[in-house]
Design an enzyme around this catalytic site. Structure first.
Site, PDB file in Angstrom:
ATOM      1  N   HIS A 153      11.665   3.243 -11.840  1.00  0.00           N
ATOM      2  CA  HIS A 153      10.921   2.268 -10.796  1.00  0.00           C
ATOM      3  C   HIS A 153       9.607   1.014 -11.717  1.00  0.00           C
ATOM      4  CE1 HIS A 153      12.127   5.317  -8.526  1.00  0.00           C
ATOM      5  NE2 HIS A 153      11.875   5.001  -6.889  1.00  0.00           N
ATOM      6  N   LYS A 157       3.973   1.115  -9.657  1.00  0.00           N
ATOM      7  CA  LYS A 157       4.386   2.991  -9.044  1.00  0.00           C
ATOM      8  C   LYS A 157       4.146   3.937  -9.024  1.00  0.00           C
ATOM      9  CE  LYS A 157       7.580   5.850  -7.613  1.00  0.00           C
ATOM     10  NZ  LYS A 157       7.170   7.019  -6.215  1.00  0.00           N
TER      11      LYS A 157
HETATM   12  P1  NAD Z   1       1.811  -1.186  -1.522  1.00  0.00           P
HETATM   13  O1  NAD Z   1       0.802  -0.935  -2.256  1.00  0.00           O
HETATM   14  O2  NAD Z   1       2.788  -2.448  -1.421  1.00  0.00           O
HETATM   15  O3  NAD Z   1       1.710  -0.596   0.317  1.00  0.00           O
HETATM   16  C1  NAD Z   1       0.642   0.781   1.116  1.00  0.00           C
HETATM   17  C2  NAD Z   1       0.111   0.184   2.484  1.00  0.00           C
HETATM   18  O4  NAD Z   1      -0.615   1.158   2.591  1.00  0.00           O
HETATM   19  C3  NAD Z   1      -0.744  -0.912   1.586  1.00  0.00           C
HETATM   20  O5  NAD Z   1      -0.912  -2.068   2.311  1.00  0.00           O
HETATM   21  C4  NAD Z   1      -2.854  -0.201   2.123  1.00  0.00           C
HETATM   22  O6  NAD Z   1      -3.387  -0.789   1.584  1.00  0.00           O
HETATM   23  C5  NAD Z   1      -1.928   0.505   3.140  1.00  0.00           C
HETATM   24  N1  NAD Z   1      -3.295   1.621   3.359  1.00  0.00           N
HETATM   25  C6  NAD Z   1      -2.921   2.388   2.539  1.00  0.00           C
HETATM   26  N2  NAD Z   1      -4.261   3.616   3.034  1.00  0.00           N
HETATM   27  C7  NAD Z   1      -4.931   3.082   4.421  1.00  0.00           C
HETATM   28  C8  NAD Z   1      -4.495   3.165   5.609  1.00  0.00           C
HETATM   29  N3  NAD Z   1      -5.875   4.738   5.578  1.00  0.00           N
HETATM   30  N4  NAD Z   1      -4.769   3.153   6.861  1.00  0.00           N
HETATM   31  C9  NAD Z   1      -3.527   1.774   6.538  1.00  0.00           C
HETATM   32  N5  NAD Z   1      -3.141   1.489   5.446  1.00  0.00           N
HETATM   33  C10 NAD Z   1      -3.619   2.388   4.257  1.00  0.00           C
HETATM   34  O7  NAD Z   1       2.927   0.352  -1.673  1.00  0.00           O
HETATM   35  P2  NAD Z   1       4.373   0.687  -1.046  1.00  0.00           P
HETATM   36  O8  NAD Z   1       5.796  -0.360  -2.287  1.00  0.00           O
HETATM   37  O9  NAD Z   1       4.747  -0.520  -0.135  1.00  0.00           O
HETATM   38  O10 NAD Z   1       4.566   1.978  -1.524  1.00  0.00           O
HETATM   39  C11 NAD Z   1       4.627   2.718   0.207  1.00  0.00           C
HETATM   40  C12 NAD Z   1       4.618   4.238  -0.171  1.00  0.00           C
HETATM   41  O11 NAD Z   1       5.877   4.039   0.260  1.00  0.00           O
HETATM   42  C13 NAD Z   1       4.391   5.218  -1.745  1.00  0.00           C
HETATM   43  O12 NAD Z   1       3.632   6.002  -1.047  1.00  0.00           O
HETATM   44  C14 NAD Z   1       6.010   4.890  -1.691  1.00  0.00           C
HETATM   45  O13 NAD Z   1       6.004   5.919  -2.954  1.00  0.00           O
HETATM   46  C15 NAD Z   1       6.718   4.365  -0.843  1.00  0.00           C
HETATM   47  N6  NAD Z   1       7.906   4.528  -0.699  1.00  0.00           N
HETATM   48  C16 NAD Z   1       8.809   4.907   0.222  1.00  0.00           C
HETATM   49  C17 NAD Z   1      10.454   4.524   0.357  1.00  0.00           C
HETATM   50  C18 NAD Z   1      11.393   5.288   0.904  1.00  0.00           C
HETATM   51  O14 NAD Z   1      12.494   5.454   1.432  1.00  0.00           O
HETATM   52  N7  NAD Z   1      10.861   6.930   1.364  1.00  0.00           N
HETATM   53  C19 NAD Z   1      11.119   3.396  -0.566  1.00  0.00           C
HETATM   54  C20 NAD Z   1       9.804   2.706  -0.523  1.00  0.00           C
HETATM   55  C21 NAD Z   1       8.612   2.949  -1.375  1.00  0.00           C
END
Ligand code: NAD
Length: 264
Positions: A153, A157
Site C-alpha cells: 500500500h 497507510k
Molecule cells: P484519510 O486519512 O485520507 O481520510 C480519513 C478522513 O477521516 C480524514 O479526512 C479525517 O479528517 C476524517 N476523520 C477522522 N476522524 C474523524 C471524525 N471524528 N469525524 C469526521 N471525520 C473524521 O484516509 P483514507 O485513505 O481515506 O482511509 C480511511 C480509512 O478507510 C482507513 O481506515 C483505510 O484503511 C480505510 N480504507 C478501506 C477500504 C475498504 O475498501 N474497506 C479502502 C480504502 C481505505
C-alpha cells in the site's frame, strides 16, 4: 436515498461523494473532524464536483439524523462513535474503516442490533471474489502448501497488515479449518527457525502511491499457486460501498459483509 459521507475530505471521503452522486443518491451531509480546514466548504467542491449546496460540518449527530445511511471510511475511534449515532437514527452504516480492535468490533456488533451495518475491510468486487477463491484453494490444498499473504500500500497507510490481508488470512484459515489467531505469523526477523507447518504468514510493503495490492501464495513441494488482486484506483472501493449502502437500505438490523451484498 439520503446519504451523509463521514471523513468527507479524506482520500476515500472524496471518492465516496463522487460515487454516491453518480449513483443518484442525494448527498445531505458531509462530516469532518473538528478543526479540519474543510469545515464550511461545499461537499461537492471538496470532492472536485460542482457545488451540491451542502456544507462540510463537524456535527455528526445532526448529519446522521437527517439521512437514510452513512458512508464511513474514517478512523476506528470515529467509526465506533458513528455506529452508536447511526443505530439511534436507524440509518444504514457502511463501514470501510480498518484497524478496528476487538473492543471496537464488539461495540459495532452491539450497534448492529438496532440498524443494518455493512462492514468490510475491502469493498471491491474483485477482492471479495479473491476471498472466496482463497477459501476454496486453502480447502483443496493441504498443509503441504504453505500460505503466505503479501500486501503493498501507499506510504501514508497507518495500519499493517492491511484489513484486506487479514480478511484473506481469515478466509484461508477457514478453508483449512484453523484458528487464525493461533496460526498467524505477522513478522519475521533474525533467526526465526524453520517455518511451522500450518502457519499463515503476512508481509506488508509500504511505498509511493500504491492503492492496494494483495497476493495469496500457496507454496508446495515443487509447485506454487498464486492468487492476486491489484486495485487500479480508489473508486473501486467507493463503488462497492455505495452498492452496499443501497443494498442495506430497508434491510433488517444486523451485521452484514460484502459477501452478503454480492451474494458470494
Ligand atoms: P484519510 O486519512 O485520507 O481520510 C480519513 C478522513 O477521516 C480524514 O479526512 C479525517 O479528517 C476524517 N476523520 C477522522 N476522524 C474523524 C471524525 N471524528 N469525524 C469526521 N471525520 C473524521 O484516509 P483514507 O485513505 O481515506 O482511509 C480511511 C480509512 O478507510 C482507513 O481506515 C483505510 O484503511 C480505510 N480504507 C478501506 C477500504 C475498504 O475498501 N474497506 C479502502 C480504502 C481505505
Amino acid at each position: 436515498m439520503k446519504v451523509a459521507v463521514m471523513g468527507v475530505a479524506g482520500r476515500m471521503g472524496q471518492e465516496l461523494v463522487r460515487a454516491a452522486h453518480a449513483a443518484g443518491c442525494s448527498i445531505v451531509g458531509g462530516v469532518e473532524r473538528e478543526g479540519s480546514p474543510a469545515i464550511g466548504s461545499d461537499v461537492g467542491v471538496v470532492a472536485g464536483l460542482t457545488p451540491l449546496g451542502v456544507s462540510v460540518t463537524s456535527d455528526a449527530l445532526d448529519a446522521i439524523s437527517r439521512c437514510d445511511g452513512i458512508l464511513d471510511f474514517t478512523s476506528p475511534k470515529a467509526t465506533v462513535e458513528f455506529a452508536a449515532l447511526a443505530a439511534n437514527a436507524r440509518a444504514v452504516h457502511v463501514i470501510g474503516t480498518t484497524g478496528l480492535t476487538p473492543g471496537d468490533e464488539a461495540q459495532i456488533a452491539a450497534a448492529a442490533r438496532h440498524a443494518p451495518i455493512v462492514k468490510a475491510g475491502n469493498m471491491s468486487l474483485g477482492v471479495n471474489l479473491l476471498m472466496a477463491l482463497t477459501r476454496r484453494v486453502a480447502e483443496a490444498l493441504d498443509e503441504d502448501f504453505d500460505i503466505e499473504i503479501v500486501e503493498m500500500h501507499h506510504r501514508d497507510k497507518v495500519d499493517a497488515p492491511s484489513g484486506t490481508a487479514l480478511m484473506l488470512g481469515a478466509a484461508a484459515a477457514e478453508g483449512r479449518g484453523l484458528d487464525l489467531r493461533q496460526h498467524s505469523v505477522r513478522a519475521r526477523d533474525g533467526v526465526t527457525g524453520p517455518r511451522r507447518r500450518g502457519d499463515i504468514g503476512f508481509a506488508s510493503l509500504r511505498g509511493g502511491s500504491v492503492v492496494g495490492e494483495h497476493r495469496v501464495i500457496f507454496a508446495g513441494p515443487g509447485e506454487r499457486v498464486e492468487l492476486a488482486h491489484v486495485a487500479g484506483d480508489r473508486s473501486v472501493f467507493a463503488r462497492g460501498a455505495v452498492k452496499a449502502l443501497l443494498w442495506g437500505h430497508g434491510r433488517a438490523p444486523g451485521l452484514y459483509s460484502m459477501s452478503d451484498v454480492l451474494g458470494l
